[in-house]
Design a protein around this motif. Structure first.
Motif, PDB file in Angstrom:
ATOM      1  N   CYS A 121     -35.861   6.847 -28.720  1.00 32.71           N
ATOM      2  CA  CYS A 121     -34.699   6.585 -29.571  1.00 32.71           C
ATOM      3  C   CYS A 121     -33.928   5.353 -29.110  1.00 32.71           C
ATOM      4  N   ILE A 122     -34.027   5.005 -27.817  1.00 30.51           N
ATOM      5  CA  ILE A 122     -33.288   3.845 -27.313  1.00 30.51           C
ATOM      6  C   ILE A 122     -33.948   2.542 -27.773  1.00 30.51           C
ATOM      7  N   SER A 123     -35.243   2.386 -27.483  1.00 29.54           N
ATOM      8  CA  SER A 123     -35.921   1.145 -27.880  1.00 29.54           C
ATOM      9  C   SER A 123     -35.988   1.012 -29.396  1.00 29.54           C
ATOM     10  N   LEU A 124     -36.231   2.121 -30.094  1.00 25.90           N
ATOM     11  CA  LEU A 124     -36.286   2.073 -31.554  1.00 25.90           C
ATOM     12  C   LEU A 124     -34.901   1.806 -32.144  1.00 25.90           C
ATOM     13  N   GLY A 125     -33.873   2.367 -31.521  1.00 27.38           N
ATOM     14  CA  GLY A 125     -32.508   2.109 -31.974  1.00 27.38           C
ATOM     15  C   GLY A 125     -32.124   0.648 -31.812  1.00 27.38           C
ATOM     16  N   LEU A 126     -32.493   0.059 -30.673  1.00 24.66           N
ATOM     17  CA  LEU A 126     -32.227  -1.371 -30.458  1.00 24.66           C
ATOM     18  C   LEU A 126     -32.982  -2.218 -31.487  1.00 24.66           C
ATOM     19  N   THR A 127     -34.203  -1.800 -31.826  1.00 28.13           N
ATOM     20  CA  THR A 127     -34.981  -2.528 -32.834  1.00 28.13           C
ATOM     21  C   THR A 127     -34.330  -2.432 -34.211  1.00 28.13           C
ATOM     22  N   VAL A 128     -33.861  -1.241 -34.578  1.00 30.93           N
ATOM     23  CA  VAL A 128     -33.175  -1.071 -35.868  1.00 30.93           C
ATOM     24  C   VAL A 128     -31.916  -1.934 -35.908  1.00 30.93           C
ATOM     25  N   GLY A 129     -31.187  -1.982 -34.782  1.00 33.18           N
ATOM     26  CA  GLY A 129     -30.012  -2.850 -34.711  1.00 33.18           C
ATOM     27  C   GLY A 129     -30.386  -4.308 -34.903  1.00 33.18           C
ATOM     28  N   ALA A 130     -31.504  -4.721 -34.310  1.00 34.36           N
ATOM     29  CA  ALA A 130     -31.974  -6.099 -34.467  1.00 34.36           C
ATOM     30  C   ALA A 130     -32.355  -6.385 -35.920  1.00 34.36           C
ATOM     31  N   VAL A 131     -32.991  -5.416 -36.573  1.00 35.08           N
ATOM     32  CA  VAL A 131     -33.361  -5.573 -37.989  1.00 35.08           C
ATOM     33  C   VAL A 131     -32.110  -5.729 -38.845  1.00 35.08           C
ATOM     34  N   ALA A 132     -31.101  -4.886 -38.589  1.00 28.85           N
ATOM     35  CA  ALA A 132     -29.842  -4.979 -39.337  1.00 28.85           C
ATOM     36  C   ALA A 132     -29.196  -6.347 -39.137  1.00 28.85           C
ATOM     37  N   ALA A 133     -29.262  -6.875 -37.909  1.00 24.73           N
ATOM     38  CA  ALA A 133     -28.696  -8.194 -37.632  1.00 24.73           C
ATOM     39  C   ALA A 133     -29.449  -9.292 -38.383  1.00 24.73           C
ATOM     40  N   VAL A 134     -30.778  -9.184 -38.448  1.00 17.69           N
ATOM     41  CA  VAL A 134     -31.577 -10.169 -39.203  1.00 17.69           C
ATOM     42  C   VAL A 134     -31.182 -10.143 -40.673  1.00 17.69           C
ATOM     43  N   LEU A 135     -31.064  -8.943 -41.246  1.00 19.10           N
ATOM     44  CA  LEU A 135     -30.710  -8.829 -42.667  1.00 19.10           C
ATOM     45  C   LEU A 135     -29.293  -9.317 -42.945  1.00 19.10           C
ATOM     46  N   SER A 136     -28.436  -9.323 -41.897  1.00 18.89           N
ATOM     47  CA  SER A 136     -27.053  -9.810 -42.028  1.00 18.89           C
ATOM     48  C   SER A 136     -26.929 -11.288 -41.690  1.00 18.89           C
ATOM     49  N   GLN A 137     -28.079 -11.944 -41.434  1.00 22.09           N
ATOM     50  CA  GLN A 137     -28.118 -13.368 -41.067  1.00 22.09           C
ATOM     51  C   GLN A 137     -27.462 -13.632 -39.713  1.00 22.09           C
ATOM     52  N   LYS A 138     -27.399 -12.622 -38.847  1.00 20.06           N
ATOM     53  CA  LYS A 138     -26.880 -12.788 -37.489  1.00 20.06           C
ATOM     54  C   LYS A 138     -28.071 -12.866 -36.529  1.00 20.06           C
ATOM     55  N   ASP A 139     -28.756 -13.998 -36.573  1.00 16.44           N
ATOM     56  CA  ASP A 139     -30.039 -14.124 -35.877  1.00 16.44           C
ATOM     57  C   ASP A 139     -29.897 -14.124 -34.358  1.00 16.44           C
ATOM     58  N   LEU A 140     -28.808 -14.654 -33.836  1.00 21.39           N
ATOM     59  CA  LEU A 140     -28.608 -14.669 -32.380  1.00 21.39           C
ATOM     60  C   LEU A 140     -28.458 -13.246 -31.842  1.00 21.39           C
ATOM     61  N   ILE A 141     -27.679 -12.430 -32.559  1.00 23.46           N
ATOM     62  CA  ILE A 141     -27.515 -11.022 -32.155  1.00 23.46           C
ATOM     63  C   ILE A 141     -28.855 -10.301 -32.263  1.00 23.46           C
ATOM     64  N   ALA A 142     -29.616 -10.616 -33.309  1.00 27.20           N
ATOM     65  CA  ALA A 142     -30.933  -9.987 -33.495  1.00 27.20           C
ATOM     66  C   ALA A 142     -31.845 -10.294 -32.314  1.00 27.20           C
ATOM     67  N   CYS A 143     -31.834 -11.541 -31.856  1.00 27.15           N
ATOM     68  CA  CYS A 143     -32.685 -11.920 -30.714  1.00 27.15           C
ATOM     69  C   CYS A 143     -32.282 -11.172 -29.450  1.00 27.15           C
ATOM     70  N   ALA A 144     -30.979 -11.033 -29.228  1.00 31.80           N
ATOM     71  CA  ALA A 144     -30.505 -10.316 -28.037  1.00 31.80           C
ATOM     72  C   ALA A 144     -30.905  -8.846 -28.094  1.00 31.80           C
ATOM     73  N   LEU A 145     -30.698  -8.211 -29.244  1.00 34.25           N
ATOM     74  CA  LEU A 145     -31.017  -6.786 -29.369  1.00 34.25           C
ATOM     75  C   LEU A 145     -32.510  -6.527 -29.255  1.00 34.25           C
ATOM     76  N   PHE A 146     -33.320  -7.379 -29.902  1.00 32.84           N
ATOM     77  CA  PHE A 146     -34.758  -7.151 -29.818  1.00 32.84           C
ATOM     78  C   PHE A 146     -35.275  -7.434 -28.408  1.00 32.84           C
ATOM     79  N   SER A 147     -34.680  -8.394 -27.720  1.00 35.53           N
ATOM     80  CA  SER A 147     -35.053  -8.649 -26.311  1.00 35.53           C
ATOM     81  C   SER A 147     -34.754  -7.431 -25.457  1.00 35.53           C
ATOM     82  N   LEU A 148     -33.645  -6.757 -25.736  1.00 40.32           N
ATOM     83  CA  LEU A 148     -33.314  -5.523 -25.009  1.00 40.32           C
ATOM     84  C   LEU A 148     -34.336  -4.426 -25.326  1.00 40.32           C
ATOM     85  N   ALA A 149     -34.752  -4.348 -26.593  1.00 41.43           N
ATOM     86  CA  ALA A 149     -35.776  -3.360 -26.964  1.00 41.43           C
ATOM     87  C   ALA A 149     -37.071  -3.617 -26.200  1.00 41.43           C
ATOM     88  N   LEU A 150     -37.480  -4.885 -26.107  1.00 49.77           N
ATOM     89  CA  LEU A 150     -38.677  -5.246 -25.343  1.00 49.77           C
ATOM     90  C   LEU A 150     -38.532  -4.891 -23.872  1.00 49.77           C
TER      91      LEU A 150
END
Length: 521
Positions: A202-231
């Motif tokens: 739930c942690i890694s998948l939650g971070l990924t969902v957060g990154a997806v939401a950031a991409v859809l909101s055009q907040k690409d920098l936040i998306a990169c940070a969140l997906f890096s945390l998921a990785l």
């Protein structure tokens, strides 16, 4: 003009009444937050109920199972310095559930270890706590997973839901969004693995969902940070990396200064990795030691019965006997990259929000079907983007969920989780088929061949369950039924991968038609 307005008002009013009268209507008319809160509470109750059942390795020494692995990592992280967490020694025997996930998992284990130490110090005492299974310690461990869901996965789903469902807040469509929340939060496969088998996906998948939401909101920098945390929490998040890379690159190439845009994103990724890996950057040996723990190539291309290409075809081709590990690594890499490429090319050439979600699904399916050392639990990764797309393609999500459950069935039986497995299967079926408004119907015209194929698949689905539970495999082939389940699920997943790749490429044609229509208007 007035007539048109009157018709439009009437249509919206009818939709609203239909939404209120629908099975979901009594909930959705109360608003966004109450809807999400109610479904979340129900999801937590389901998780808590599953938590009452056994877990991986319960009462089976000497190494127990995944529950003991997670507890042992808490024991190690709170008793040793960070630089010793991945190093074999007298205080840390790596042959006994040595840490094999990135540093963010170790930090999570440290925080949860402090929680256990506060209430039950014996449960994380160095050496003496191995195999510790008191009722209170198990309760504390279960609470750590529940709290992780509440603190990471649930908020991420809420953010995605708000972003993805903008403009879907009127009338009967409210029922659709409430149904979508239920599909996201009451995912039977995720609940069984995290709260039954026992893990923290739930942690890694939650971070990924957060990154997806950031991409859809055009907040690409936040998306990169969140997906890096998921990785950095689970290396399996790399299943999504090609989709994130290709979509963000495609967007950058359409901006005024592509090099600057790519550099910004790269700096965020490097910075996030540097912060997480800081305790291991003091020497190349320390860094390589951690990296070597994350890639267990010595286990072979597959370890257990999993519904992917290598295991399914091993019935005919004995991969482990015919080829060396370096050769298999190369084959796996070529197959995985080759099957990801069409989806990546699509997003680089024509990035779109919907295409990005299908790209996540296609890339994760490619990794699941062809990458090295895949586990049954890895089906959770393709299931995540399928759940994000459930509102637009409910049949796709239903298809993948049912066969994802079947692919995990032998694992659930070994963990003595048949009751929650059956109950969650039934609960998912009921929730998925509850009408979302009075006019809702998913009846689609299909060919006779499609109907026959579907009926055959359903018969096999129930038949394999029945055979596995009631019959004994021949002595000469003790894992015959596991192999049949694995091969059957592999073909289902392969068909689904063909369908979703085709669906992603048809999106660009649909967008081109829409653009032409706009120009004509």
């Amino acid at each position: 003009m007035e007539k048109k307005k009157a018709k439009k008002t009437t249509h919206v009013g009818d939709a609203a009444r239909d939404g209120a009268d629908a099975p979901w209507g009594w909930l959705t008319h109360r608003g966004v937050v109450p809807t999400f809160s109610f479904v979340s509470l129900f999801g937590l109750l389901v998780r808590a109920a599953v938590s009452l059942h056994p877990y991986s390795g319960a009462g089976t020494p000497p190494k127990y199972g995944d529950f003991e692995a997670q507890r042992h990592w808490m024991e190690i992280t709170i008793n040793l310095w960070a630089r010793d967490w991945y190093v074999n020694g007298t205080l840390n025997d790596l042959s006994y559930w040595g840490l094999d996930y990135p540093p963010l998992t170790a930090y999570q284990s440290y925080v949860h270890g402090l929680f256990l130490k506060l209430f039950d110090p014996d449960s994380v005492a160095l050496f003496s706590s191995r195999g510790y299974e008191t009722y209170f310690s198990k309760l504390l461990m279960r609470w750590t997973v529940l709290s992780s869901d509440v603190m990471v996965f649930f908020p991420a789903v809420f953010c995605f839901w708000i972003v993805y469902n903008r403009g879907r807040s009127r009338g009967g469509e409210r029922c659709d969004t409430a149904w979508h929340i239920a599909m996201l939060l009451i995912n039977p496969c995720l609940i069984l693995i995290d709260h039954g088998h026992f893990q923290y996906n739930c942690i890694s998948l939650g971070l990924t969902v957060g990154a997806v939401a950031a991409v859809l909101s055009q907040k690409d920098l936040i998306a990169c940070a969140l997906f890096s945390l998921a990785l950095n929490h689970k290396q399996m998040s790399a299943y999504f990396a090609p989709a994130f890379f290709s979509h963000l690159l495609g967007k950058c190439l359409r901006r005024k200064n592509p090099f600057f845009e790519v550099s910004r994103l790269g700096l965020v990724v490097i910075g996030t990795f540097a912060v997480v890996w800081w305790p291991y950057l003091y020497s190349s040996d320390a860094l390589l030691q951690v990296l070597s723990r994350l890639a267990p190539f010595e286990r072979g291309i597959y370890e257990d019965y999993v519904a992917n290409f290598w295991c399914a075809t091993s019935v005919l081709i004995k991969w482990k006997r015919l080829f060396l590990t370096p050769e298999l690594k190369l084959f796996s890499l070529i197959m995985t990259v080759s099957t990801c490429l069409p989806s990546m090319i699509h997003q680089i050439a024509s990035p779109s929000s919907q295409g990005f979600l299908y790209g996540l699904l296609n890339c994760s399916l490619s990794f699941y079907l062809f990458s090295f050392q895949v586990h049954e639990k890895s089906i959770l990764l393709p299931l995540l983007p399928a759940s994000l797309l459930a509102l637009d393609d409910p049949s796709l999500y239903k298809w993948l969920t049912h066969y994802g459950l079947l692919s995990m069935f032998p694992l659930m039986r070994r963990d003595r989780l048949l009751l929650p497995y059956t109950t969650l299967n039934a609960l998912y079926f009921l929730l998925h088929h509850v009408p979302r408004d009075r006019r809702d119907s998913e009846v689609t015209s299909s060919s006779a061949a499609y109907t026959i194929l579907t009926a055959f698949s359903v018969c096999c689905y129930f038949g394999l369950h029945l055979v596995y539970l009631t019959m004994h495999a021949p002595e000469k082939y003790p894992f015959l039924f596991e192999a049949l389940i694995m091969i059957f699920c592999f073909f289902q997943f392969a068909l689904l991968a063909i369908y979703t790749n085709k669906k992603q490429w048809t999106l660009s044609k649909h967008l081109m038609l829409l653009n032409k229509e706009k120009k004509l208007i």
